[in-house]
Structures are given as C-alpha cells and as structure tokens.
Design an enzyme around this catalytic site. Structure first.
Site, PDB file in Angstrom:
ATOM      1  CG  ASP A 159      -1.621   5.631  -0.420  1.00 12.93           C
ATOM      2  OD1 ASP A 159      -2.407   6.206  -1.184  1.00 12.93           O
ATOM      3  OD2 ASP A 159      -0.831   4.730  -0.786  1.00 12.93           O
ATOM      4  CD  GLU A 170       5.508   5.991   5.532  1.00 15.54           C
ATOM      5  OE1 GLU A 170       4.739   6.796   4.989  1.00 15.54           O
ATOM      6  OE2 GLU A 170       6.251   5.221   4.898  1.00 15.54           O
ATOM      7  CE1 TYR A 187       6.557   1.503  -1.125  1.00 16.15           C
ATOM      8  CE2 TYR A 187       7.093   2.759   0.841  1.00 16.15           C
ATOM      9  CZ  TYR A 187       6.282   1.851   0.186  1.00 16.15           C
ATOM     10  OH  TYR A 187       5.200   1.294   0.824  1.00 16.15           O
ATOM     11  CE1 TYR A 229       5.430   6.984  -4.382  1.00 20.08           C
ATOM     12  CE2 TYR A 229       5.926   5.627  -2.468  1.00 20.08           C
ATOM     13  CZ  TYR A 229       5.016   6.125  -3.379  1.00 20.08           C
ATOM     14  OH  TYR A 229       3.688   5.776  -3.294  1.00 20.08           O
ATOM     15  CD  GLU A 277       4.399   0.826   4.230  1.00 16.33           C
ATOM     16  OE1 GLU A 277       4.530   1.577   3.237  1.00 16.33           O
ATOM     17  OE2 GLU A 277       3.632   1.067   5.177  1.00 16.33           O
ATOM     18  CD1 TRP A 282       2.479  -0.193  -0.163  1.00 16.55           C
ATOM     19  CD2 TRP A 282       2.129  -0.988   1.913  1.00 16.55           C
ATOM     20  NE1 TRP A 282       1.311   0.365   0.310  1.00 16.55           N
ATOM     21  CE2 TRP A 282       1.092  -0.103   1.573  1.00 16.55           C
ATOM     22  CE3 TRP A 282       2.122  -1.619   3.157  1.00 16.55           C
ATOM     23  CZ2 TRP A 282       0.032   0.171   2.456  1.00 16.55           C
ATOM     24  CZ3 TRP A 282       1.089  -1.345   4.023  1.00 16.55           C
ATOM     25  CH2 TRP A 282       0.064  -0.452   3.666  1.00 16.55           C
TER      26      TRP A 282
END
Ligand code: GCB
Length: 591
Positions: free
Chosen positions: A163, A413, A468, A472, A504, A549
C-alpha cells in the site's frame, strides 16, 4: 557494509545533482548499449529523488522498466595509487552501473547500498562517464514482490500487494571514494556491560592485505578522549565508567580501526557505536535491563515532489515532529530507510525497529486475475526466498552497528496461515539470528491471521501485530471494536506469553473534515479511534508498544479506498497536524 567516509587515509566525493535522464520506453537501452556514449536526451533529473513526480507526464510516471541516468565524473588527481570505488546508497529496485561502457556493478533490491571497485577502469586526474540504468520492475524474484501484466493493447502494468506508491529511481546519494589498497573492509561492534564497565567486542575485516599488516583499535568517547585501546582483528575492549546509549539519550563512542604496514599507518576508519543491551524477558522488552514501551509510528520515506528521495531538511523536520508528539521510536515501514535516518536516531536516542523490504507476500489482499495462492510457483517461490535472504543479509550488514536498531523485522503482513508459511519463514528467522545474535527478531502479523490461524509467530521473539478494529473491522463502531480488540489481544498474550507491540493501528482521516458524530474520515473520529485503542492497550500487560499508522499521509497506487493516497497520517503529507496529533502529544509526553 561500511559507509564511505573521509578519514586521514580516505577521501570522499559526493556525486549528487542533476543527471542526464532518458526513459527506456522501447526497452531497447541495454541492447543498444546506451552506456557506450552520451545519452541522446534533453531531459535532466535530480539525484537524490524519485523521478516519478518530477515530470508532468503520465507515461513517465507509469513507466514499467528501465530509466537511464548519466553524468561525467572527474577523478581527483591525488588518488593515484589508491583504490577507487563508486557507491550507490540505493537504486530502486535494480541498478546497473557502467563506467564508460563497462558494467561495473549490478544490484537487486531497492533500499540497500552497493559499491564497486572501479580502479582498473579509471585514472586519477581523468574523467569518466558514469551511466546508471535503474529498473522499477517488481516480480516474483524481487523483494518486495509484484506481478507485471500486459493490457490487451500492449501496455505493461505493475501490480503489487503493498500500500505505497512504487516510487523509483536514485533515492539516495551516489559517492566516489578512495581507499588505500590494504584497508578496513568491515567493522562489527557488539556491546554489553558489567556494572559500570562497558564490554565492547569488535571484529575487523581487512581487504587488500599483503599479510604483514597489523590492526589496532582505539575507543574514543563523545568528547574525543581515548578510553580504551587494543591490537588485533578481534577482541573485547573494556570501557570504564561507561555512558550507556539510552532511549532519549543517544551517547555515542567511536571505534577507530587502523591498519599498519611496517609500523606505518595505511588506513583509518571510524565507526560510531553505543553501549547498550536489548533483551526479551517474559512479557517485557528490556533496553539496558529496563522495561521499554514503544511510542511512535510506522512511517514512510515519502514527500511531495521528491517521492522517496532522501532530503536532510525534510528528514530533520520529520524527526522534530516525532519529538513534538513525544514519540520515542518508529519502525522503518516497509523497507530499510536511508542510513542518515539511522545515524540521526543513534545520536538522539530514538529506538528503531528495522524492517526489510518484504511487504506484500500475501495474495489474500487480491491481485485481480493474479496468483491465487501466496506460496506457489507463480508468486512467492524459491526466487522470492533467495531475494528475501539477500534482503535480510544486506540489512544486517548495513545496520548492525546502529545502537538505535533494537530489533529486526523480516516481513510485514505476509500470509502466515497457509501451509507454505512455516517452511518459508523458519529458515529466514534462523538466518537472521545467525547473522546477528544480539537483537530480537520479529515479523508483523496481518489482521486476518488471528492467533488461531497464524502458524509462525512462535518462531519469533516478539508478537508484532497490525490491528484496525474500528476501521477495517467494525468500521465506525468503536464500542464493538473495543471489545473485539481486547479479546484478541488477550488471546495473543495467553498463546505466546511474549511482549506484544501493536505495530499498526489507524484510521483514514481527511484533514479539515469535522463531525459532531465522530463519523469515520473526520478528525474527531481519528482522535476517538486512537483513544479507544489506548484504553485497550493499557489494560493488557503484554502490550509493550504502540506504533500509530501512519506518521503522515502518503502516496499509494490509486484504488477505490485510496483518494490521492493513504490518509491515515496524524500529519498531512505536508506535515500539518490533524487533531489526533495533539491526542498523541498529550498521551506520550505525559508518561
Ligand atoms: C496495513 C499495512 C500498511 C497499510 C495499512 C493501511 O496493514 O501494513 O502498509 O498502509 O495497513 O492503511 O491499510
């Protein structure tokens, strides 16, 4: 790998500036040997910088393949009898270096340096044509990996699973330097201490020796006073009343390694180092025996205009803003940063988790019609593993002497739940430990590889996870997110009993967008999101760190969830604070 330097026996010339520039649209440069003469071009490009955003031309920005750099170089007259080297601090992602028409160096991997001894191809006092072909392609054989597809009308497109924008070019400095024939080739320093005495173990590699050379080493303190000395290529020096390198107080010593022939000094190299220890004990991360809590960010080398180009002023400003937030650490997401960044961190006592470029080893994010399985012949395969081994070896070789680096992170990841994950990562974790036994080793786990599904975390010293919840997962519902995050962290703690760093957590936020309802994308939501996460972290004993993050908004490939890049920064891309920056400053400056 030693950074070149000026010393009583060495000289250094910086080759940054404007280069002739040509984009190899037809992919013919190597076959036509563009290095054989002046590049036929009107264009120029700046080094260091990414070339992508410098030209108002989509074809250049989206180009997949080689671009060519060229300039003429004057070799100092006084270098006769010395070895002469050229070094690129990086070429992203592959570089071929030519001196006149001769290929003198080739290197894969966009974030680590490489050098070549060009003595046989140049003359002291003369000039030569330096040509560098730089390729931005990412394939199964590169770190990070990628896939190149060809559209029906014949356009080559770069796909990748990470990303951030695939910036390319010569992002860091280029050097011409001299060394003596018999010279210090490498220095390795490791440290610990007993009471108030520092134990400094060193090993010196010598190149170009005839056999009769002797090596001496001296340790100087920060004021330049000699505090220890020894003879021989390896040994242990004792430093009385040692000043430790501490988080927030980066005390540095220098080890001066000298090579002598017949009693005469022939080479001198000065390596800075700090005396400190790092240790994992139970659920704690200890620096100098004291529990350390990581407060900081995942970052990017990313700025408007220059992309991933290194710039001292912008680096300095980023460090000042880190300090303003109260951060004590960062992770070099998702590739090794410029060495100047680590040198600054060394001097200022900033703690670094140093990461390889291994990001995107995961097909679960989706590749369109691309490979379906991560560990397979058509994606992460033996070629990827070979490049990954090289990436780890080069990272350790470059950064092993930096006291700021307290841990190696070998991937971000990757797919950690497929059956191919363990056979892939077990040897890589072992390799990292073999290359450096003094630092913990970790990898960063992705949200969908939960404690139940993950198959590799036990291979590592610390649990590092990106989570997240509220973004997410449970998007916008911070109450459900809080429950789910706490439940998962307790599972990690129970399963591994190791320290956990939240590497993150973050929420995309449009600077200036406000909401009475803490609506996602607003500054209020980002602030509330961070506060929710912090409440949970504070309830979990094993959590020893929080890296938000991201430090700043950054450029990415375009996508349905990316509007001119990733907006999870607590600073905008031009480094203005969002409301969240004040939340962090309050939390991090008060404890
Ligand atoms: C992640 C990745 C990072 C992304 C981030 C995001 O987990 O490690 O590279 O930018 O999520 O914002 O989605």
């Amino acid at each position: 790998m030693l950074k070149p330097q000026n010393s009583p026996t060495r000289e250094l010339v910086n080759l940054d500036g404007l280069y002739r520039f040509k984009v190899d649209f037809e992919r013919s440069g190597l076959a036509e040997k563009w290095q054989a003469g002046p590049l036929r071009t009107e264009m120029e490009v700046a080094v260091p910088s990414s070339y992508n955003d410098l030209f108002p031309d989509k074809a250049i920005r989206d180009h997949v393949g080689y671009v060519w750099y060229q300039r003429d170089v004057q070799v100092p007259r006084g270098w006769a009898g010395q070895r002469i080297h050229v070094r690129l601090d990086s070429a992203t992602h592959e570089g071929k270096v030519f001196v006149n028409e001769v290929l003198v160096a080739e290197h894969q991997g966009g974030y680590t340096p490489f050098a070549s001894d060009i003595t046989d191809h140049v003359t002291a006092g003369g000039t030569f044509r330096l040509t560098i072909a730089v390729n931005n392609e990412l394939t199964q054989a590169s770190i990070p990996p990628g896939v190149i597809t060809v559209t029906k009308d014949g356009r080559r497109q770069q796909q990748y699973m990470h990303d951030f924008y695939n910036y390319a070019g010569l992002h860091r400095s280029i050097w011409l330097y001299s060394t003596p024939v018999a010279r210090v080739e490498d220095v390795t320093v490791t440290t610990d201490y007993t009471g108030t005495v520092g134990n400094v173990s060193y090993s010196i590699d010598v190149a170009g020796a005839r056999g009769e050379e002797t090596v001496t080493v001296r340790v100087l303190d920060a004021e330049g006073r000699q505090v220890a000395e020894s003879e021989g290529r390896e040994g242990v020096l004792r430093v009385a009343d040692v000043s430790l390198w501490q988080p927030g107080a980066g005390y540095l010593y220098s080890l001066v390694a000298e090579v002598h022939q017949n009693g005469e000094l022939v080479d001198s190299y000065r390596q800075s180092f700090g005396v400190r220890t790092v240790e994992i004990r139970g659920k704690q991360f200890l620096i100098n025996g004291q529990p350390f809590y990581f407060k900081g960010f995942g970052m990017h080398e990313d700025h408007a205009g220059i992309g991933k180009g290194h710039n001292q002023a912008l680096m300095l400003n980023d460090f000042q803003l880190l300090d303003w937030t109260g951060a004590n650490s960062f992770r070099t997401t998702h590739y090794p940063y410029a060495e100047e960044v680590l040198e600054y961190a060394d001097r200022h006592g900033i703690v670094v988790i140093d990461e390889t470029g291994a990001v995107g080893l995961n097909t679960v994010f989706g590749f369109g019609a691309g490979p379906k399985s991560t560990y397979s012949d058509d994606y992460v395969n033996e070629d990827t593993a070979a490049s990954h081994r090289q990436a780890i070896a080069e990272l350790v070789a470059r950064d092993k002497n930096h006291p700021s680096v307290v841990m190696w992170c070998i991937a971000n990841e990757p797919n950690a739940s497929d059956e191919g994950a363990r056979p892939y990562f077990e040897p890589l974790a072992a390799l990292t430990r073999k290359l450096d036994a003094t630092r913990p080793v970790g990898y960063v786990n992705v949200g969908f590889d939960t404690p139940e599904k993950d198959t590799i975390t036990d291979l590592f010293d610390v649990v590092m996870i990106n989570r997240y919840y509220g973004w997410y997962h449970h998007h916008g519902d911070l109450s459900s997110a809080e429950t789910a995050l706490e439940k998962e962290l307790l599972e990690w703690e129970a399963k591994h009993g190791k320290p956990i760093i939240i590497t993150e957590y973050g929420a995309d936020t449009i600077a200036g967008l406000h909401s009475l309802y803490e609506t996602p994308w607003s500054e209020e939501f980002q602030a509330a999101f961070l506060e929710m996460n912090h409440r949970v972290f504070d309830r979990i004993e094993a959590v020893v760190g929080e890296h938000v993050w991201n430090f700043a908004d950054f450029q990415t490939a375009t996508g349905v969830i990316r509007v001119d890049g990733n907006k999870k920064g607590v600073f905008t891309r031009d480094r203005r604070p969002k409301a969240a920056a004040h939340i962090l400053r309050k939390r991090w400056s008060s404890n």
